[in-house]
Write a protein that holds these residues in place. Structure first.
Motif: not given
Length: 129
Positions: A13-30
Motif C-alpha cells: 500500500p502507498c497511502g490511506t490517509d488520504p486514500v490514494t491510487g487511481y482506483y482509490r484502493t490505497g495502492c498504486c495499481e494501474t
C-alpha cells in the motif's frame, strides 16, 4: 495474480490517509483504463506540489468529484510516472516508496532513477518513534 512493485515483490500500500491510487484502493495499481499511469508512490513535498501547480496540475485543491482531497507535504500519493519524471527534470522530484511503486512505473522511469529518490518506510511506522 497479485500486482507487483518495481522490485519484483508484491505491491505494498502507498497511502490511506488520504486514500490514494487511481482506483482509490490505497495502492498504486494501474491498468489500461488509467491513462496517466498513476504508478509512482511519492511522498509529496512543497517543491513538488509547487512545480506541479506551475505546470497546470494543481494537487493542493480538493476535487470531490474525483474523490480527490487535495494534498499537503508529507502525504503519500500515487502520481503519474511521467509527471514524476517531469518533476525530476525540474529538480523537484519527491521521494519514492519503491515497495509501493507499481512495476509499470519502470516503463517510464528507469529503476535506477527511482532508486536515487527512494525512501524506506517500514511496515510498522511506529518503530520510528
Amino acid at each position: 495474480m497479485s500486482e507487483r512493485n518495481v522490485l519484483g515483490d508484491e505491491l505494498q500500500p502507498c497511502g490511506t490517509d488520504p486514500v490514494t491510487g487511481y482506483y482509490r484502493t490505497g495502492c498504486c495499481e494501474t491498468g489500461d483504463d488509467d491513462p496517466g499511469n498513476h504508478s509512482v508512490c511519492a511522498v509529496v513535498t512543497t517543491e513538488f506540489l509547487a512545480q506541479q501547480q506551475a505546470g497546470g496540475n494543481d494537487l493542493t485543491n480538493p476535487r470531490p468529484e474525483f474523490g480527490f482531497p487535495g494534498l499537503t507535504p508529507g502525504d503519500r500519493w500515487c502520481v503519474c510516472a511521467d509527471r514524476w519524471l517531469q518533476a525530476r527534470e525540474a529538480g523537484s522530484a519527491p521521494p519514492v516508496v519503491l515497495a509501493a511503486t507499481h512495476e509499470r512505473a519502470a516503463e517510464v522511469v528507469p529503476l535506477a532513477v527511482l532508486r536515487e529518490h527512494a525512501v524506506d518506510v517500514p511496515a510498522d511506522p511506529s518503530s520510528l518513534l
